[in-house]
Scaffold this motif. Structure first.
Motif, PDB file in Angstrom:
ATOM      1  N   MET A   1       0.869  -1.245  -0.152  1.00  0.00           N
ATOM      2  CA  MET A   1      -0.132  -0.096  -0.126  1.00  0.00           C
ATOM      3  C   MET A   1       0.642   1.433   0.142  1.00  0.00           C
ATOM      4  O   MET A   1       2.100   1.221   0.590  1.00  0.00           O
ATOM      5  CB  MET A   1      -0.810  -0.024   1.386  1.00  0.00           C
ATOM      6  CG  MET A   1      -2.340   0.685   1.199  1.00  0.00           C
ATOM      7  SD  MET A   1      -3.144   0.523   2.381  1.00  0.00           S
ATOM      8  CE  MET A   1      -3.839   2.136   2.674  1.00  0.00           C
ATOM      9  N   GLY A   5      -1.902   6.289   0.817  1.00  0.00           N
ATOM     10  CA  GLY A   5      -2.818   5.448   1.385  1.00  0.00           C
ATOM     11  C   GLY A   5      -2.867   5.454   2.843  1.00  0.00           C
ATOM     12  O   GLY A   5      -4.036   5.213   3.668  1.00  0.00           O
ATOM     13  N   SER A   8      -3.993   8.687   4.413  1.00  0.00           N
ATOM     14  CA  SER A   8      -5.249   8.859   4.266  1.00  0.00           C
ATOM     15  C   SER A   8      -6.352   7.716   5.330  1.00  0.00           C
ATOM     16  O   SER A   8      -7.132   8.294   5.848  1.00  0.00           O
ATOM     17  CB  SER A   8      -5.867   8.785   2.825  1.00  0.00           C
ATOM     18  OG  SER A   8      -5.562   7.684   2.184  1.00  0.00           O
ATOM     19  N   ALA A   9      -5.693   6.739   5.558  1.00  0.00           N
ATOM     20  CA  ALA A   9      -6.589   5.758   6.230  1.00  0.00           C
ATOM     21  C   ALA A   9      -6.490   6.206   7.636  1.00  0.00           C
ATOM     22  O   ALA A   9      -7.477   6.235   8.446  1.00  0.00           O
ATOM     23  CB  ALA A   9      -6.017   4.322   6.070  1.00  0.00           C
ATOM     24  N   THR A  27     -10.622  -1.405   5.584  1.00  0.00           N
ATOM     25  CA  THR A  27     -10.394  -2.430   4.636  1.00  0.00           C
ATOM     26  C   THR A  27     -11.083  -2.439   3.399  1.00  0.00           C
ATOM     27  O   THR A  27     -10.611  -2.990   2.568  1.00  0.00           O
ATOM     28  CB  THR A  27     -10.026  -3.761   5.174  1.00  0.00           C
ATOM     29  OG1 THR A  27     -11.340  -4.053   6.077  1.00  0.00           O
ATOM     30  CG2 THR A  27      -8.882  -3.972   6.128  1.00  0.00           C
ATOM     31  N   GLU A  29     -12.507   0.318   1.931  1.00  0.00           N
ATOM     32  CA  GLU A  29     -12.145   1.569   1.381  1.00  0.00           C
ATOM     33  C   GLU A  29     -10.761   1.682   0.838  1.00  0.00           C
ATOM     34  O   GLU A  29     -10.656   2.090  -0.397  1.00  0.00           O
ATOM     35  CB  GLU A  29     -12.335   2.495   2.184  1.00  0.00           C
ATOM     36  CG  GLU A  29     -12.817   3.901   1.406  1.00  0.00           C
ATOM     37  CD  GLU A  29     -13.361   4.832   2.376  1.00  0.00           C
ATOM     38  OE1 GLU A  29     -14.025   4.742   3.299  1.00  0.00           O
ATOM     39  OE2 GLU A  29     -12.808   6.154   2.164  1.00  0.00           O
ATOM     40  N   TRP A  30     -10.007   0.877   1.588  1.00  0.00           N
ATOM     41  CA  TRP A  30      -8.408   0.915   1.272  1.00  0.00           C
ATOM     42  C   TRP A  30      -7.934  -0.665   1.120  1.00  0.00           C
ATOM     43  O   TRP A  30      -7.832  -1.300   1.896  1.00  0.00           O
ATOM     44  CB  TRP A  30      -7.299   1.588   2.139  1.00  0.00           C
ATOM     45  CG  TRP A  30      -7.670   3.054   2.301  1.00  0.00           C
ATOM     46  CD1 TRP A  30      -6.775   3.830   1.669  1.00  0.00           C
ATOM     47  CD2 TRP A  30      -8.314   3.851   2.854  1.00  0.00           C
ATOM     48  NE1 TRP A  30      -7.027   4.984   1.855  1.00  0.00           N
ATOM     49  CE2 TRP A  30      -8.217   5.354   2.799  1.00  0.00           C
ATOM     50  CE3 TRP A  30      -9.546   3.452   4.073  1.00  0.00           C
ATOM     51  CZ2 TRP A  30      -8.783   6.333   3.438  1.00  0.00           C
ATOM     52  CZ3 TRP A  30     -10.184   4.630   4.439  1.00  0.00           C
ATOM     53  CH2 TRP A  30      -9.930   5.857   4.254  1.00  0.00           C
ATOM     54  N   THR A  31      -8.402  -1.154  -0.327  1.00  0.00           N
ATOM     55  CA  THR A  31      -8.523  -2.510  -0.050  1.00  0.00           C
ATOM     56  C   THR A  31      -6.988  -3.191  -0.226  1.00  0.00           C
ATOM     57  O   THR A  31      -7.118  -4.386   0.120  1.00  0.00           O
ATOM     58  CB  THR A  31      -9.137  -3.068  -1.584  1.00  0.00           C
ATOM     59  OG1 THR A  31      -8.521  -2.129  -2.765  1.00  0.00           O
ATOM     60  CG2 THR A  31     -10.635  -2.668  -1.705  1.00  0.00           C
ATOM     61  N   LEU A  33      -5.140  -2.717   2.340  1.00  0.00           N
ATOM     62  CA  LEU A  33      -4.666  -2.690   3.583  1.00  0.00           C
ATOM     63  C   LEU A  33      -4.371  -4.058   4.224  1.00  0.00           C
ATOM     64  O   LEU A  33      -5.454  -4.661   4.848  1.00  0.00           O
ATOM     65  CB  LEU A  33      -5.786  -1.822   4.486  1.00  0.00           C
ATOM     66  CG  LEU A  33      -5.116  -1.372   5.680  1.00  0.00           C
ATOM     67  CD1 LEU A  33      -4.959   0.222   5.673  1.00  0.00           C
ATOM     68  CD2 LEU A  33      -5.839  -1.554   6.830  1.00  0.00           C
TER      69      LEU A  33
END
Ligand code: OOG
Ligand code: MG
Length: 260
Positions: A1, A5, A8-9, A27, A29-31, A33
């Motif tokens: 990642m 990313g 922002s997470a 997880t 939204e941020w696949t 992760l």
């Protein structure tokens, strides 16, 4: 990642906490992760706390007991970081309006005399580095709606950390059999659960060793003087205004939590 990313997470979790607005799994939204990225998100938010003037005072383990693992459907322990902002002074009520969905769980807590650095730390060497043992409560407060998360989500969320409190002056570890140390958990005077220290990885010192070895894999140690929460012995219970949750330990004293 990507670094972006992770940043922002991390910001999304800080925002959920600050606004007391629980959110969906990051997880989803941020696949990308994965667990490694999740620890990077956790670290990014600890750095943000340090930049805001907070101090790291220890580490905690999560999901070390079957009760916790079954409740959350995750069977792998994790580590998180304790900030001085999480300390709830004894006898101070939990301010519910500052939290989202707080739950309390009884824990066996170590204060370290010596630093502990893995790999290869055993329960015996871990216990030999302990100064004192306490009974305590952790108040968790997931930033995910309804405590619905996968392992990377809860790692990124610093394992739902919010507050913790410990009882009394502590006990030297030498005279204790922590596998047999019992706790009775009550809500408003009614017993709701019981456990012994063996619930946590067979022995709380096994959990401590696990933390030292897991941190070593990420290049970190447990410094002397650290506080170590070894993980909820039972499932956590929700806190309600006017209610009192009590944990009575065999040798580690009693802790009472009130909320308002
Ligand atoms: C995760 C926090 C885990 C423990 O003691 O197992 C934890 C959660 O239950 O939301 O603190
Ligand atoms: Mg806990």
């Amino acid at each position: 990642m990507s670094i972006d990313g992770i940043a922002s997470a991390a910001e999304a979790l800080r925002e959920a906490e600050a606004s007391r607005t629980p959110r969906g799994r990051i997880t989803e939204e941020w696949t990308g992760l994965d667990l490694e990225a999740a620890y990077a998100v956790q670290r990014a938010n600890i750095e943000a706390r340090i930049a805001a003037g907070e101090r790291v005072i220890g580490v905690k383990l999560g999901l070390t007991s079957r009760a916790k693992q079954q409740r959350l459907g995750i069977d792998s322990p994790l580590t998180a970081v304790l900030s001085d902002a999480y300390v709830l002074p004894a006898d101070q009520p939990v301010a519910l309006d500052r939290l989202i969905q707080p739950r309390a769980e009884p824990e066996i807590v170590f204060v370290m005399r010596d630093a502990l650095r893995g790999p290869g730390v055993t329960a015996a060497t871990a216990l030999a580095a302990v100064d004192r043992v306490y009974g305590g409560f952790e108040v968790i407060d997931s930033r995910f709606e309804g405590y619905d998360f996968a392992l990377p989500d809860v790692v990124a969320d610093n394992a739902s950390s919010a507050l913790f409190t410990i009882a009394g002056v502590g006990v030297a570890p030498e005279g204790l059999d922590l596998a047999l140390e019992a706790v009775v958990l009550s809500v408003d005077g009614e017993v709701v659960d019981t456990a012994t220290g063996a619930a946590v990885q067979g022995h709380p010192a096994e959990a401590l060793a696990l933390a030292a070895n897991a941190l070593a894999a990420r290049g970190e140690e447990i410094p002397a003087g650290s506080i170590v929460l070894t993980g909820g012995l039972t499932d956590a219970v929700p806190l309600r205004a006017g209610g009192v949750v009590s944990a009575e330990f065999t040798h580690l004293g009693s802790v009472h939590l009130t909320a308002e």
